[in-house]
Enzyme design. Structure first.
Site, mmCIF file in Angstrom:
data_model
loop_
_atom_site.group_PDB
_atom_site.id
_atom_site.type_symbol
_atom_site.label_atom_id
_atom_site.label_comp_id
_atom_site.label_asym_id
_atom_site.label_seq_id
_atom_site.Cartn_x
_atom_site.Cartn_y
_atom_site.Cartn_z
ATOM 1 N N LYS A 115 5.360 8.913 9.220
ATOM 2 C CA LYS A 115 5.607 7.789 8.316
ATOM 3 C C LYS A 115 7.109 7.512 8.160
ATOM 4 O O LYS A 115 7.506 6.372 7.962
ATOM 5 C CB LYS A 115 4.964 8.052 6.950
ATOM 6 C CG LYS A 115 3.449 7.974 6.982
ATOM 7 C CD LYS A 115 2.858 7.792 5.599
ATOM 8 C CE LYS A 115 1.364 7.524 5.683
ATOM 9 N NZ LYS A 115 0.762 7.260 4.366
ATOM 10 N N LYS A 197 -5.846 5.855 16.511
ATOM 11 C CA LYS A 197 -6.866 5.698 15.483
ATOM 12 C C LYS A 197 -6.883 4.269 14.957
ATOM 13 O O LYS A 197 -5.835 3.633 14.834
ATOM 14 C CB LYS A 197 -6.580 6.666 14.329
ATOM 15 C CG LYS A 197 -7.642 6.710 13.241
ATOM 16 C CD LYS A 197 -7.278 7.746 12.194
ATOM 17 C CE LYS A 197 -8.302 7.762 11.055
ATOM 18 N NZ LYS A 197 -7.947 8.744 10.008
ATOM 19 N N LYS A 200 -5.573 0.639 9.064
ATOM 20 C CA LYS A 200 -5.426 -0.481 8.132
ATOM 21 C C LYS A 200 -4.098 -1.216 8.346
ATOM 22 O O LYS A 200 -3.972 -2.378 8.005
ATOM 23 C CB LYS A 200 -5.478 0.023 6.684
ATOM 24 C CG LYS A 200 -6.833 0.476 6.221
ATOM 25 C CD LYS A 200 -6.889 0.615 4.707
ATOM 26 C CE LYS A 200 -6.043 1.732 4.188
ATOM 27 N NZ LYS A 200 -6.122 1.871 2.720
#
Length: 334
Positions: A115, A197, A200
């Site tokens: 992140k 993956k 969102k």
């Protein structure tokens, strides 16, 4: 333990729109767990603050997530579905547990590294100590099991380490949680890049199926899904694209890989992609209808939020009182 059942805890961040991966990897599997477990599910809005949020959009997303939990089949009268930020015990326990967490442990967390690379302009302390808050979420409710995907195993491991370290000093205060990993649908991959993956935060509109996508959009995205140059519907490590589609088809139809291979023997990828798209659209239609009804019924949703916030706060306070006493914090005078 809240009753004779073991406690299961999980939640999702209140950012963005849920994908098919969130549904098949988590929500769909949660629905019948309350038969076996006492289930507690959070709208994890505090975790969402590691990334700057538009306040109005953030509140809307949190309400939307709550409604999606219920629309997916989670009964708010049988499961405790609540807002993380409505229970101050999360932040309070997080601080105490932070004092039992080592820098070396946090330095090893791969999600912080990932992140940080994505948000180079906002590498904040909250992102760094995210695993401690997650540990507090779980330990606050004395969870026995936590549904986790492969990418969340590291967070559960540090939670277990923190709990065991605390217990070694103060006795059996926390239940040391174990992982609950569903047999199917644990990790649904991107339709545009089956090595990644489904997310969102994906910018490519064809990579993810959003839970509120209309039928035509769902089928169109599956038709465009990346596969390989072969035409045989067969599950294999060297065929990640078609294997991902088989995972999805298996989750929504209940068929195993052998059954799927037999069903599409002699047929091409085009037929299979269309079948997957139609099956997913059929699966999501009732959820979409229920979600629309719930978002229009403000009174019902707010009554469920209030009831479950109070229930969660009661359970959390019980653990927090015990922790405060063990570490020697002075009890409030009432």
């Amino acid at each position: 333990m809240l009753n004779d059942k073991k406690i299961l805890y999980s939640g999702m961040q209140a950012t963005g729109t849920l994908t098919l991966g969130n549904y098949l990897g988590a929500l769909k599997n949660w629905v019948n767990l309350n038969e076996e477990y006492e289930c507690i599910y959070g709208v994890m809005d505090l975790h969402s603050l590691t990334v700057r949020q538009n306040p109005a959009e953030f509140r809307k997303n949190a309400r939307s997530l709550y409604a999606l939990y219920v629309a997916a089949g989670l009964n708010p009268e049988k499961n405790c579905i609540y807002y993380q930020s409505h229970v101050p015990g999360h932040a309070q326990l997080s601080w105490i547990l932070g004092c039992f967490t080592y820098m070396g442990e946090l330095n090893r967390m791969t999600q912080f590294k990932d992140k940080s690379a994505k948000h180079t302009d906002n590498i904040n302390a909250g992102l760094y100590t995210y695993p401690v808050l997650m540990a507090a979420d779980i330990l606050l409710y004395q969870a026995d099991v936590v549904p986790v995907g492969q990418d969340q195993k590291q967070h559960l491991e540090i939670t277990r380490d923190i709990a065991q370290r605390f217990n070694a000093v103060y006795g059996e205060v926390f239940t040391v949680p174990k992982a609950y990993i569903p047999k199917a649908g644990a990790k649904i991959m991107s339709l545009a890049d089956p090595q990644k993956k489904m997310s969102k935060s994906e910018e490519n509109p064809n990579a993810s199926i959003w839970l509120m996508d209309d039928r035509d959009s769902i089928i169109r995205k599956f038709k465009r899904a990346v596969t390989d140059s072969d035409t045989v519907v067969r599950y294999a490590k060297e065929k990640p694209g078609i294997s991902n589609l088989m995972d999805i088809y298996s989750c929504v139809t209940g068929k195993n890989y052998d059954e799927i291979e037999k069903e599409f023997k002699g047929k091409g990828y085009g037929d299979f992609k269309l079948a997957v798209g139609e099956a997913v659209a059929d699966e999501l239609a009732p959820l979409q209808k229920r979600y629309t009804e719930l978002m229009a019924d403000k009174t019902y949703i707010e009554s469920m939020i209030k009831m479950n916030d109070e229930k969660a706060a009661f359970y959390a306070a019980k653990t927090l009182r015990k922790v405060h006493k063990k570490v020697g914090l002075t009890e409030m005078i009432k």
